[in-house]
Design a protein around this motif. Structure first.
Motif, short mmCIF file in Angstrom:
data_model
loop_
_atom_site.label_atom_id
_atom_site.label_comp_id
_atom_site.label_asym_id
_atom_site.label_seq_id
_atom_site.Cartn_x
_atom_site.Cartn_y
_atom_site.Cartn_z
N MET A 1 19.48 53.84 -29.85
CA MET A 1 19.74 53.27 -30.92
C MET A 1 20.61 52.03 -30.87
N SER A 2 19.75 50.93 -31.34
CA SER A 2 20.48 49.46 -31.40
C SER A 2 21.37 49.30 -32.37
N PHE A 3 22.28 48.52 -32.45
CA PHE A 3 23.27 48.04 -33.19
C PHE A 3 23.89 46.84 -32.82
N LEU A 4 24.50 46.00 -33.99
CA LEU A 4 25.09 44.79 -33.57
C LEU A 4 26.52 45.13 -33.25
N ILE A 5 26.86 44.29 -32.14
CA ILE A 5 28.29 44.24 -31.64
C ILE A 5 28.90 42.78 -31.96
N PRO A 6 29.94 42.95 -32.68
CA PRO A 6 30.79 41.63 -32.86
C PRO A 6 31.57 41.05 -31.55
N CYS A 7 30.80 40.31 -30.94
CA CYS A 7 31.89 39.86 -29.72
C CYS A 7 32.72 38.74 -30.37
N PRO A 8 33.89 38.80 -29.96
CA PRO A 8 35.11 37.94 -30.19
C PRO A 8 34.77 36.58 -29.92
N HIS A 9 33.88 36.30 -29.09
CA HIS A 9 33.44 35.15 -28.38
C HIS A 9 32.53 34.38 -28.96
N CYS A 10 31.03 35.45 -29.10
CA CYS A 10 29.70 35.01 -29.45
C CYS A 10 29.15 35.33 -30.78
N GLY A 11 30.11 36.24 -31.61
CA GLY A 11 29.68 36.61 -32.79
C GLY A 11 28.93 38.05 -32.55
N GLU A 12 28.06 38.29 -33.77
CA GLU A 12 27.44 39.48 -33.69
C GLU A 12 26.32 39.40 -32.99
N ARG A 13 26.07 40.19 -31.89
CA ARG A 13 24.95 40.05 -30.99
C ARG A 13 24.35 41.39 -30.76
N PRO A 14 22.98 41.74 -30.45
CA PRO A 14 22.58 43.18 -30.38
C PRO A 14 23.01 43.75 -29.12
N GLN A 15 23.33 45.01 -29.28
CA GLN A 15 23.93 46.13 -28.66
C GLN A 15 23.14 46.10 -27.12
N PRO A 16 21.89 45.84 -26.94
CA PRO A 16 21.40 45.74 -25.53
C PRO A 16 21.88 44.63 -24.68
N GLU A 17 22.39 43.62 -25.38
CA GLU A 17 23.32 42.46 -24.57
C GLU A 17 24.43 42.92 -23.92
N PHE A 18 24.97 43.99 -24.08
CA PHE A 18 26.40 44.65 -23.64
C PHE A 18 26.02 45.86 -22.79
N ALA A 19 26.96 46.08 -21.82
CA ALA A 19 26.99 47.23 -21.03
C ALA A 19 28.05 48.10 -21.35
N TYR A 20 28.08 49.22 -21.74
CA TYR A 20 29.29 50.28 -21.98
C TYR A 20 29.82 50.62 -20.86
N GLY A 21 31.08 50.58 -21.12
CA GLY A 21 32.25 50.64 -20.07
C GLY A 21 33.00 51.82 -20.31
N GLY A 22 32.67 52.58 -21.27
CA GLY A 22 33.41 53.95 -21.31
C GLY A 22 34.32 53.84 -22.61
N ASN A 23 34.87 54.84 -22.84
CA ASN A 23 36.00 55.18 -23.81
C ASN A 23 37.09 55.14 -23.27
N ILE A 24 38.16 54.51 -23.96
CA ILE A 24 39.55 54.43 -23.54
C ILE A 24 40.33 55.58 -23.35
N GLY A 25 40.21 56.69 -24.22
CA GLY A 25 41.14 57.65 -24.35
C GLY A 25 42.40 57.47 -24.14
N ASP A 26 43.24 57.95 -23.48
CA ASP A 26 44.78 57.78 -23.30
C ASP A 26 45.39 56.56 -22.55
N ASP A 27 44.41 55.82 -22.08
CA ASP A 27 44.71 54.47 -21.12
C ASP A 27 45.11 53.36 -22.27
N PRO A 28 45.77 52.34 -21.90
CA PRO A 28 46.21 51.53 -22.84
C PRO A 28 44.73 50.65 -23.01
#
Ligand SMILES: [Zn+2]
Length: 85
Positions: A1-28
């Motif tokens: 499922m594609s959705f828009l991601i608000p990049c703080p540098h580029c504005g809203e862009r489609p999710q396929p432009e991004f690579a998922y890096g995992g959830n953060i969990g307990d890490d800062p």
């Protein structure tokens, strides 16, 4: 499922432009993830809001931190990794 991601540098862009890096969990949120870390492959399967790392691979090539609801893909906030809380 594609959705828009608000990049703080580029504005809203489609999710396929991004690579998922995992959830953060307990890490800062500002902590970088080792690409071979178990965190990347064995994430908690949260139904609800979680903090996640994403890399804007076809844009600014910077790491972001998002607060995303995994049920709706609604993104409440986004930060550059460096300025993430
Ligand atoms: Zn970007």
């Amino acid at each position: 499922m594609s959705f828009l991601i608000p990049c703080p540098h580029c504005g809203e862009r489609p999710q396929p432009e991004f690579a998922y890096g995992g959830n953060i969990g307990d890490d800062p949120p500002g902590t970088m993830l080792d690409p071979l870390s178990e965190d990347l492959y064995f994430n908690d399967n949260v139904a609800g809001e979680q903090f996640e790392r994403w890399f804007h691979r076809f844009g600014c090539e910077r790491w972001l931190v998002l607060r995303r609801d995994t049920r709706t893909n609604e993104i409440a906030e986004s930060w550059d990794r460096v300025t993430a809380p």
